[in-house]
Design an enzyme around this catalytic site. Structure first.
Site, PDB file in Angstrom:
ATOM      1  N   CYS A 122       4.321 -14.045 -10.991  1.00  0.00           N
ATOM      2  CA  CYS A 122       3.261 -13.158 -10.466  1.00  0.00           C
ATOM      3  C   CYS A 122       3.350 -12.443  -9.224  1.00  0.00           C
ATOM      4  O   CYS A 122       3.794 -13.339  -8.142  1.00  0.00           O
ATOM      5  CB  CYS A 122       2.113 -14.614 -10.533  1.00  0.00           C
ATOM      6  SG  CYS A 122       0.558 -13.744  -9.705  1.00  0.00           S
TER       7      CYS A 122
ATOM      8  N   SER B  36       1.005  -1.385   0.036  1.00  0.00           N
ATOM      9  CA  SER B  36      -0.124   0.230  -0.081  1.00  0.00           C
ATOM     10  C   SER B  36       0.855   1.227  -0.020  1.00  0.00           C
ATOM     11  O   SER B  36       2.254   1.112   0.143  1.00  0.00           O
ATOM     12  CB  SER B  36      -0.864   0.045   1.090  1.00  0.00           C
ATOM     13  OG  SER B  36      -1.778   0.965   1.101  1.00  0.00           O
TER      14      SER B  36
ATOM     15  N   CYS C  96      -0.381  -6.444 -17.018  1.00  0.00           N
ATOM     16  CA  CYS C  96       0.214  -7.371 -16.073  1.00  0.00           C
ATOM     17  C   CYS C  96       1.538  -6.470 -15.530  1.00  0.00           C
ATOM     18  O   CYS C  96       2.478  -6.276 -16.351  1.00  0.00           O
ATOM     19  CB  CYS C  96       0.571  -8.636 -16.445  1.00  0.00           C
ATOM     20  SG  CYS C  96       1.727  -9.635 -15.072  1.00  0.00           S
TER      21      CYS C  96
ATOM     22  N   ARG D 245      -0.362  -4.098  -6.853  1.00  0.00           N
ATOM     23  CA  ARG D 245      -1.700  -4.640  -6.266  1.00  0.00           C
ATOM     24  C   ARG D 245      -2.712  -3.913  -6.755  1.00  0.00           C
ATOM     25  O   ARG D 245      -2.666  -2.541  -6.787  1.00  0.00           O
ATOM     26  CB  ARG D 245      -1.451  -4.569  -4.511  1.00  0.00           C
ATOM     27  CG  ARG D 245      -2.603  -5.190  -4.002  1.00  0.00           C
ATOM     28  CD  ARG D 245      -2.442  -6.553  -4.151  1.00  0.00           C
ATOM     29  NE  ARG D 245      -3.486  -7.338  -3.162  1.00  0.00           N
ATOM     30  CZ  ARG D 245      -4.682  -7.809  -3.583  1.00  0.00           C
ATOM     31  NH1 ARG D 245      -5.032  -7.658  -4.743  1.00  0.00           N
ATOM     32  NH2 ARG D 245      -5.412  -8.573  -2.622  1.00  0.00           N
TER      33      ARG D 245
ATOM     34  N   THR E 163      -7.153   1.416   4.868  1.00  0.00           N
ATOM     35  CA  THR E 163      -6.606   0.648   5.933  1.00  0.00           C
ATOM     36  C   THR E 163      -7.827   0.957   7.229  1.00  0.00           C
ATOM     37  O   THR E 163      -7.765   0.110   8.089  1.00  0.00           O
ATOM     38  CB  THR E 163      -5.211   1.121   6.244  1.00  0.00           C
ATOM     39  OG1 THR E 163      -4.544   0.747   5.007  1.00  0.00           O
ATOM     40  CG2 THR E 163      -4.582   0.098   7.454  1.00  0.00           C
TER      41      THR E 163
ATOM     42  N   CYS F  86      -4.849  -9.138 -13.696  1.00  0.00           N
ATOM     43  CA  CYS F  86      -5.277 -10.045 -14.987  1.00  0.00           C
ATOM     44  C   CYS F  86      -6.858 -10.455 -14.723  1.00  0.00           C
ATOM     45  O   CYS F  86      -7.647 -10.711 -15.982  1.00  0.00           O
ATOM     46  CB  CYS F  86      -4.348 -11.167 -15.127  1.00  0.00           C
ATOM     47  SG  CYS F  86      -4.189 -12.235 -13.790  1.00  0.00           S
TER      48      CYS F  86
ATOM     49  N   CYS G 136      -1.347  -9.572  -7.676  1.00  0.00           N
ATOM     50  CA  CYS G 136      -1.792  -8.251  -7.760  1.00  0.00           C
ATOM     51  C   CYS G 136      -3.283  -8.314  -8.188  1.00  0.00           C
ATOM     52  O   CYS G 136      -4.366  -7.687  -7.895  1.00  0.00           O
ATOM     53  CB  CYS G 136      -1.244  -7.261  -8.713  1.00  0.00           C
ATOM     54  SG  CYS G 136      -1.371  -7.445 -10.566  1.00  0.00           S
TER      55      CYS G 136
END
Length: 622
Positions: A591, A120, A566, A369, A405, A597, A594
């Protein structure tokens, strides 16, 4: 077979048995290819081998393999050790301690360590942490950087236009803290363990279990010891079942189990589709002369056009070294299939207002992310028999604040209070085997989370006008700053992000500059800084419902957008071994989890499922 109750040692023993497997394989057995719905007469290269697409009960290689699973029971199972899940676990044990009750709470987490999959910005509004731990400072919570300077600007190609942050605007950060969220999550994990919460990092929840009456029974962790071709290895072991009175799903944005629950219980029946963005982030060590601890700067504009929602952040941390977190966010409702969020991020760093901070410094971390942007309109029904949703899984992010958050922590606390009240009430009787708690949704709607999200509900969809993101800024200035979101209408989103791409023939290819290796970088060297690693000999967890679609539809109509959206180089179109044409190659080991895709694929043919537990990025305070 049910294990003895409440013995964490017994669970650990079983989980260690599952995880500590030797890496031997059976001799490879050839697949019989599934027929694909392709108009082409040529055979389609086999890509997907995962059992969620090719059921094992129809595969002769699995005959005689025991599919028995051990099971254990708890009062509450929590899927995902992020801010929401850990806050729920902590608050459950706090309430149990206060009232002298015994409560077994187990948390499963797919990352190898608590916080290792957390990414984040992050600028934290501390009010919910204050509610959870009024003495968080004395406990040593890693909030080291109070905001001291707050700037906002619009970027043109060469200039920065300052925008004043008036009191009351959602972007103001007075009283907030710049944090490394992975470190805060790790600290929350430590607090949880001290209270008696059982944490199981490295074990991915791969399946939702159901009672005969259809209510949620719990979850199963994923099987291990499956070869890349989908066959059982010599050391194959089933995952473990964890049963509970109620299961909390806190998987984060676009959780793969939550996707299944939305469909089974029709949870999105009365809300709009969720809309998303992808956030890309780097950590830099900069020249100490350019380091201003506590400084925050956000921008919108260049390099994106006005119809592509997005922006950037630059956060100066106070962590004992001249550390700066930078990031770029792109709304996944963008239309041009040639757009690459990663390469937009790299060229943004060369802007005259940004580059000077980075010059002479060096990059130490990278990650990405997806994040929820649907807000109030996209919140699904949150409860169902046997379970409920908290945090970024249903999507409580305040988009104009760029913060989720604080709402995630609060939602976890509200869930804990509702659960504790019911399951410790001797007179409470559940009509289903899995406890159903609609009161959680009522409690959330009566909390400050609901009021906060309702007030800003129209800001993100106001960017869909001809003025684009600038129309959203005008709307914010008039209707939020003056009326505080009390306008008597609610704007709508455009629909699924996957449906927003235009055909490649209707769009202009984007020419991106070559990275210089000093400020901007190539994709693979960036992924290397994420610490990402997966067991190589396992089926790709990026599964395709139809192996023919990437070439026959995505490549032919949209010029293969998966190779650009991606942020980790997972998808590549490469020449076929014989003859002409291309095929999709999936580099699953790259990968970073995140979920972009699964969200942006225009054919909705990609289904992200969990790999073997412990795989994925190894972020350190991202």
């Amino acid at each position: 077979e049910v294990l003895p109750t409440t013995k964490k040692a017994s669970v650990c023993q079983c989980l260690r048995l599952v995880k500590g497997l030797r890496k031997k394989c059976l001799p490879p057995i050839l697949h019989v290819s599934r027929l694909n719905s392709s108009t082409s007469s040529s055979p389609v290269p086999r890509i997907t081998t995962h059992y969620t697409v090719y059921p094992r009960d129809k595969d002769p290689r699995w005959e005689g393999i025991s599919m028995e699973r051990f099971a254990d029971e708890a009062d509450v199972i929590i899927v995902g050790a992020g801010p929401a899940g850990l806050s729920a676990a902590i608050h459950l044990k706090q309430l149990a301690s206060e009232q002298g009750k015994e409560l077994r709470v187990c948390v499963v987490e797919k990352a190898s360590q608590i916080g290792a999959h957390t990414l984040s910005g992050a600028c934290l509004e501390p009010k919910s942490l204050q509610e959870l731990f009024p003495d968080w400072k004395e406990r040593g919570a890693p909030l080291h950087t109070p905001v001291t300077e707050d700037k906002f600007g619009i970027l043109t190609e060469k200039y920065r236009i300052p925008v004043p942050l008036l009191p009351g605007l959602p972007m103001r950060n007075h009283g907030n803290y710049i944090v490394r969220l992975g470190h805060l999550v790790r600290w929350l994990g430590e607090q949880a363990e001290q209270l008696g919460v059982e944490l199981y990092p490295g074990y991915a929840a791969s399946e939702v279990l159901f009672h005969e009456d259809g209510s949620v029974k719990g979850i199963a962790t994923n099987d291990v010891g499956i070869a890349k071709d989908g066959s059982p290895k010599e050391v194959f072991e089933r995952g473990m079942e964890l049963h509970a009175k109620i299961t909390i799903f806190s998987e984060g944005c676009h959780g793969h189990l939550a996707k299944q629950l939305y469909k089974k219980f029709n949870l999105r029946e009365k809300c709009e589709p969720q809309t998303y963005a992808i956030g890309l982030k780097e950590l830099w060590i900069v020249d100490e002369k350019k380091w201003k601890p506590g400084k925050i700067e956000h921008t919108v504009g260049w390099p994106l056009d006005r119809h592509s929602y997005g922006g950037s952040f630059v956060y100066h941390l106070n962590e004992g070294e001249p550390l700066v977190a930078i990031g770029f966010v792109v709304g996944l409702d963008y239309q041009n299939p040639y757009l690459s969020p990663f390469r937009e991020f790299q060229r943004w760093k060369h802007h005259p207002a940004i580059a000077p901070t980075l010059e002479g410094g060096h990059r130490i971390a990278y990650g990405a992310r997806a994040l929820n942007e649907g807000g109030f309109q996209s919140i699904p029904r949150l409860t169902f028999p046997g379970g409920l949703l908290i945090g970024c899984s249903p999507g409580f992010m305040n988009v104009p604040k760029i913060k989720g958050t604080h709402t995630a922590i609060k939602s976890g606390m509200l869930a804990a209070e509702t659960i504790f009240q019911k399951i410790t009430d001797e007179n409470f009787h559940s009509e289903t085997a899995g406890v159903h708690l609609p009161e959680y949704e009522e409690n959330l709607q009566n909390s400050w989370i609901w009021k906060e999200l309702y007030a800003v509900r129209n800001i993100r969809p106001s960017c869909h006008t001809a003025l684009g993101v600038y129309g959203g800024m005008i709307y914010t200035g008039i209707f939020y700053w003056i009326f505080r979101g009390k306008e008597p209408w609610t704007l709508k989103h455009k629909g699924l992000d996957a449906h927003q791409l235009k055909p490649a023939k209707d769009c202009t290819p984007i020419e991106y500059p070559k990275p210089d290796g000093k400020i901007s970088f190539d994709l693979l060297s960036s992924v290397a800084l994420s610490g990402t690693n997966h067991e190589h000999d396992q089926p790709a967890h990026l599964t395709l419902m139809d192996d023919s679609v990437p070439v026959n539809k995505n490549l032919s109509i949209y010029d293969g957008p998966e190779q650009r959206f991606c942020p980790a180089g997972v998808y590549e179109f490469v020449p076929v071994e014989t003859g002409d044409g291309q095929k999709l190659q999936i580099n699953a080991q790259n990968c970073v989890h995140c979920k972009t895709c699964d969200i942006k694929d225009p054919s909705q043919n990609i289904n992200w499922v969990v790999p073997e537990g412990g795989g994925g990025p190894a972020y350190n305070g991202m």
